[in-house]
Structure formats: structure tokens, C-alpha cells
Design a protein around this motif. Structure first.
Motif, PDB file in Angstrom:
ATOM      1  N   LYS A  82       0.835  -1.204   0.000  1.00  0.00           N
ATOM      2  CA  LYS A  82       0.000   0.000   0.000  1.00  0.00           C
ATOM      3  C   LYS A  82       0.873   1.258   0.000  1.00  0.00           C
ATOM      4  N   LEU A  83       1.976   1.194   0.731  1.00  0.00           N
ATOM      5  CA  LEU A  83       2.904   2.324   0.752  1.00  0.00           C
ATOM      6  C   LEU A  83       3.509   2.555  -0.625  1.00  0.00           C
ATOM      7  N   LYS A  84       3.962   1.473  -1.261  1.00  0.00           N
ATOM      8  CA  LYS A  84       4.572   1.589  -2.583  1.00  0.00           C
ATOM      9  C   LYS A  84       3.605   2.192  -3.581  1.00  0.00           C
ATOM     10  N   ASN A  85       2.341   1.795  -3.465  1.00  0.00           N
ATOM     11  CA  ASN A  85       1.319   2.277  -4.392  1.00  0.00           C
ATOM     12  C   ASN A  85       0.714   3.614  -3.974  1.00  0.00           C
ATOM     13  N   LYS A  86       1.230   4.166  -2.868  1.00  0.00           N
ATOM     14  CA  LYS A  86       0.776   5.462  -2.352  1.00  0.00           C
ATOM     15  C   LYS A  86      -0.710   5.465  -2.009  1.00  0.00           C
ATOM     16  N   LYS A  87      -1.214   4.319  -1.587  1.00  0.00           N
ATOM     17  CA  LYS A  87      -2.595   4.229  -1.134  1.00  0.00           C
ATOM     18  C   LYS A  87      -2.732   4.810   0.272  1.00  0.00           C
ATOM     19  N   VAL A  88      -1.659   4.704   1.045  1.00  0.00           N
ATOM     20  CA  VAL A  88      -1.631   5.221   2.413  1.00  0.00           C
ATOM     21  C   VAL A  88      -0.307   5.944   2.621  1.00  0.00           C
ATOM     22  N   SER A  89      -0.226   6.705   3.699  1.00  0.00           N
ATOM     23  CA  SER A  89       1.004   7.427   4.023  1.00  0.00           C
ATOM     24  C   SER A  89       1.796   6.663   5.078  1.00  0.00           C
ATOM     25  N   PRO A  90       3.105   6.942   5.199  1.00  0.00           N
ATOM     26  CA  PRO A  90       3.889   6.328   6.278  1.00  0.00           C
ATOM     27  C   PRO A  90       3.293   6.607   7.653  1.00  0.00           C
ATOM     28  N   ALA A  91       2.742   7.815   7.829  1.00  0.00           N
ATOM     29  CA  ALA A  91       2.129   8.163   9.122  1.00  0.00           C
ATOM     30  C   ALA A  91       0.924   7.272   9.402  1.00  0.00           C
ATOM     31  N   ASP A  92       0.147   6.946   8.362  1.00  0.00           N
ATOM     32  CA  ASP A  92      -1.008   6.058   8.537  1.00  0.00           C
ATOM     33  C   ASP A  92      -0.553   4.668   8.974  1.00  0.00           C
ATOM     34  N   VAL A  93       0.497   4.170   8.333  1.00  0.00           N
ATOM     35  CA  VAL A  93       1.024   2.845   8.683  1.00  0.00           C
ATOM     36  C   VAL A  93       1.509   2.844  10.133  1.00  0.00           C
ATOM     37  N   LYS A  94       2.211   3.904  10.504  1.00  0.00           N
ATOM     38  CA  LYS A  94       2.720   4.021  11.869  1.00  0.00           C
ATOM     39  C   LYS A  94       1.574   4.016  12.880  1.00  0.00           C
ATOM     40  N   ARG A  95       0.526   4.775  12.595  1.00  0.00           N
ATOM     41  CA  ARG A  95      -0.622   4.831  13.515  1.00  0.00           C
ATOM     42  C   ARG A  95      -1.299   3.466  13.632  1.00  0.00           C
ATOM     43  N   ALA A  96      -1.485   2.811  12.496  1.00  0.00           N
ATOM     44  CA  ALA A  96      -2.144   1.501  12.518  1.00  0.00           C
ATOM     45  C   ALA A  96      -1.338   0.489  13.313  1.00  0.00           C
ATOM     46  N   LEU A  97      -0.033   0.498  13.141  1.00  0.00           N
ATOM     47  CA  LEU A  97       0.834  -0.432  13.880  1.00  0.00           C
ATOM     48  C   LEU A  97       0.786  -0.159  15.381  1.00  0.00           C
ATOM     49  N   GLN A  98       0.853   1.114  15.737  1.00  0.00           N
ATOM     50  CA  GLN A  98       0.831   1.462  17.163  1.00  0.00           C
ATOM     51  C   GLN A  98      -0.514   1.124  17.786  1.00  0.00           C
ATOM     52  N   ALA A  99      -1.599   1.403  17.059  1.00  0.00           N
ATOM     53  CA  ALA A  99      -2.935   1.121  17.580  1.00  0.00           C
ATOM     54  C   ALA A  99      -3.177  -0.369  17.739  1.00  0.00           C
ATOM     55  N   ALA A 100      -2.591  -1.174  16.846  1.00  0.00           N
ATOM     56  CA  ALA A 100      -2.805  -2.622  16.868  1.00  0.00           C
ATOM     57  C   ALA A 100      -1.939  -3.337  17.890  1.00  0.00           C
ATOM     58  N   GLN A 101      -0.935  -2.652  18.444  1.00  0.00           N
ATOM     59  CA  GLN A 101      -0.115  -3.215  19.522  1.00  0.00           C
ATOM     60  C   GLN A 101       0.474  -4.581  19.154  1.00  0.00           C
ATOM     61  N   GLY A 102       1.045  -4.668  17.948  1.00  0.00           N
ATOM     62  CA  GLY A 102       1.721  -5.903  17.559  1.00  0.00           C
ATOM     63  C   GLY A 102       0.850  -6.911  16.832  1.00  0.00           C
ATOM     64  N   ASN A 103      -0.442  -6.655  16.746  1.00  0.00           N
ATOM     65  CA  ASN A 103      -1.355  -7.549  16.039  1.00  0.00           C
ATOM     66  C   ASN A 103      -1.420  -7.113  14.567  1.00  0.00           C
ATOM     67  N   ILE A 104      -0.686  -7.809  13.702  1.00  0.00           N
ATOM     68  CA  ILE A 104      -0.556  -7.384  12.309  1.00  0.00           C
ATOM     69  C   ILE A 104      -1.892  -7.438  11.571  1.00  0.00           C
ATOM     70  N   LYS A 105      -2.694  -8.468  11.826  1.00  0.00           N
ATOM     71  CA  LYS A 105      -3.997  -8.561  11.162  1.00  0.00           C
ATOM     72  C   LYS A 105      -4.883  -7.360  11.532  1.00  0.00           C
ATOM     73  N   LYS A 106      -4.816  -6.977  12.811  1.00  0.00           N
ATOM     74  CA  LYS A 106      -5.584  -5.802  13.243  1.00  0.00           C
ATOM     75  C   LYS A 106      -5.044  -4.539  12.570  1.00  0.00           C
ATOM     76  N   ALA A 107      -3.728  -4.438  12.478  1.00  0.00           N
ATOM     77  CA  ALA A 107      -3.118  -3.265  11.836  1.00  0.00           C
ATOM     78  C   ALA A 107      -3.538  -3.176  10.372  1.00  0.00           C
ATOM     79  N   GLU A 108      -3.555  -4.311   9.682  1.00  0.00           N
ATOM     80  CA  GLU A 108      -3.981  -4.319   8.282  1.00  0.00           C
ATOM     81  C   GLU A 108      -5.441  -3.886   8.152  1.00  0.00           C
ATOM     82  N   ALA A 109      -6.280  -4.382   9.069  1.00  0.00           N
ATOM     83  CA  ALA A 109      -7.704  -4.014   9.040  1.00  0.00           C
ATOM     84  C   ALA A 109      -7.892  -2.525   9.303  1.00  0.00           C
ATOM     85  N   LEU A 110      -7.146  -1.989  10.253  1.00  0.00           N
ATOM     86  CA  LEU A 110      -7.234  -0.555  10.551  1.00  0.00           C
ATOM     87  C   LEU A 110      -6.800   0.283   9.351  1.00  0.00           C
TER      88      LEU A 110
END
Length: 271
Positions: A155-183
Motif C-alpha cells: 500500500k505504501l509503494k502504491n501510495k494508497k496510504v502514508s507512512p504516518a497512517d502505517v505508523k498509527r495503525a501499527l501502534q494502535a494494533a499493539q503488535g497484532n498485524i492482522k488488526k493493523a492491516e484491518a485498521l
């Protein structure tokens, strides 16, 4: 030893170095670049490893310029020599040249920054000094490369989301990658505001057992923001004004980033 002279080098004597950081999007907009080179000539020589007169040479910076010359069926290209660099030095040289250009893919940069970080014995401040990037940016690249899933990086490569979005999703998911992807999917689909995205992060960190859907629901609920009123010296006010123009951001975006960075570096915030 580096050689500042510019040489005409046969394209057939050049191979692309393994230390070239540009791994994706090499051919993007190549027609436009080739047309520009045909009309105006090559304005910036490519950078090669080795010494003149001792081919084959390794290309460490200027891959798209090299490919454009191939497309134009040119026989030679203008080049300078960086000398005999170590793998680490070659990677750094390629990274710095490409980071200074706005078109380098975020995923490529993250991978290269992480390689430097590992080469420098996990010394992020040395990476900062060598690349000229902010410490915050270095940490962002390293964390995303280490934590993001292939799906998120795509998604980052395709510019669908920003690095900041990825960072927020990862932090919000607390290590749960499936949750981060869903967010990240929800953030992309519903075009959240910057404040709603911040609340995704805040709620996810506060309630680690909450599902992606619950976090999203709470993030988009109407909410009264807490405002902090402070008086700033004129010098700082002018500095902020310059920063808003330089980075094309509002003061409301920059100030929280500054405060967050300072609190993090002083140990008052967790990653």
C-alpha cells in the motif's frame, strides 16, 4: 579514491550495483526522463564504483538516468567515479543521492535505512548524522521496515496510504498485524481526518483488546478537542511560520509533531 572529473563511459561497461537503493519504480515515467535527456542532455552524471579505465563499473546512483540512456539507444553516458567504496559506503552514497530526490519510494528508503542501521550496530543517531534525516524520520523508516506486513508495504509503494497512517495503525494494533492491516484498510476506505487518525492511535493504545472495528468506531465519534494556549517568543513564531511554508503543513500539524518528538526523545513516550 573519488574522482571529480566527468567521463564518457560505454553503457556496456556498466552494471547496476547491489548497493543501489532504488529497488522499485525504476521505470516509472522513464519516457518523460528519456525525452528530457534527449532534449536537454544529461544534467547530472551517474555515479560509478571503481576507477576509470578498469571496467566493468558498478552503478550506485543514477539508475533511471542509465535506463533512460538505454531506452534512447545511447552508447555512452556521463559519469563520475566514487572510488573503491565498501558495501556500506556505497549503500550510503546511493541512499543520500536518492533521499535528496523526492521520487524515491518509501519502501526502498526504509529498507536502505534499516540496512545502514544494522551496519552501524543499531546506532540510529549515526544513521541520522550520515543521511541528514531527522531522528524521527530514521526511527519511522526502521520501525515500518521491521513491523509492517508485505500487504501494508505494498500500500505504501502504491501510495494508497502514508507512512504516518502505517505508523498509527501499527501502534494502535499493539503488535497484532492482522488488526493493523484491518485498521489501515478502514483508514484508506473512509478517508479519515488527521484528528480521527490520531484517535485511532490513541484508542488502540489505551484499549489493546479492542477490535479494529471498535477502534474505528470510537475514532470517528464526534469529540471535543483539548486545546492548549501558549504565548511564543517572536523568534519561535517566525520559525514556525517558516516551517509551515517549507513543509506545506499547518501549525496545528507541526506543533504536535514537535512536542511528540521531544517527549519521545526525552523518554516520556513509548514507541
Amino acid at each position: 579514491m573519488a574522482d571529480d572529473r566527468i567521463y564518457k563511459i560505454q553503457l556496456s561497461d556498466i552494471k547496476i550495483s547491489d548497493q543501489n537503493v532504488r529497488l522499485t519504480r525504476q521505470t516509472q515515467e522513464l519516457d518523460e526522463l528519456a525525452a528530457s535527456i534527449k532534449k536537454h542532455g544529461l544534467l547530472q552524471p551517474v555515479v560509478l564504483l571503481g576507477s576509470y579505465g578498469e571496467p566493468p563499473y558498478e552503478l550506485i546512483a543514477g539508475q533511471r538516468r542509465y535506463l533512460a540512456h538505454n531506452k534512447l539507444k545511447e552508447k555512452t553516458i556521463l559519469a563520475v567515479f566514487a572510488g573503491d567504496l565498501s558495501e556500506q559506503e556505497a549503500l550510503l552514497r546511493s541512499l543520500i543521492e536518492n533521499v535528496q530526490r523526492v521520487d524515491l519510494n518509501h519502501a526502498d528508503t526504509a529498507k536502505a535505512i534499516t540496512e545502514l542501521y544494522e551496519e552501524y550496530d543499531h546506532d540510529e543517531r549515526k544513521v541520522q548524522r550520515e543521511t541528514g534525516l531527522s531522528l524521527r524520520k530514521v526511527r519511522e523508516y526502521i520501525n515500518i521496515e521491521a513491523q509492517a506486513s508485505p500487504k501494508m508495504k505494498k500500500k505504501l509503494k502504491n501510495k494508497k496510504v502514508s507512512p504516518a497512517d502505517v505508523k498509527r495503525a501499527l501502534q494502535a494494533a499493539q503488535g497484532n498485524i492482522k488488526k493493523a492491516e484491518a485498521l489501515l484498510e478502514l483508514m484508506e476506505e473512509y478517508k479519515l481526518t488527521k484528528y480521527q487518525k490520531q484517535r485511532v492511535n490513541e484508542y488502540g493504545k489505551k484499549y489493546p483488546k479492542a477490535s479494529a472495528e471498535k477502534i474505528f468506531e470510537e475514532a470517528i465519534k464526534p469529540r471535543v478537542e483539548k486545546n492548549l494556549m501558549i504565548s511564543l517568543p517572536e523568534e519561535i513564531r517566525k520559525g514556525l511560520e517558516s516551517a509551515t511554508k517549507e513543509y506545506a503543513k499547518e501549525v496545528e500539524e507541526i506543533v504536535p509533531e514537535i512536542i511528540e518528538t521531544w517527549l519521545y526523545e526525552q523518554g516520556f513516550l513509548d514507541e
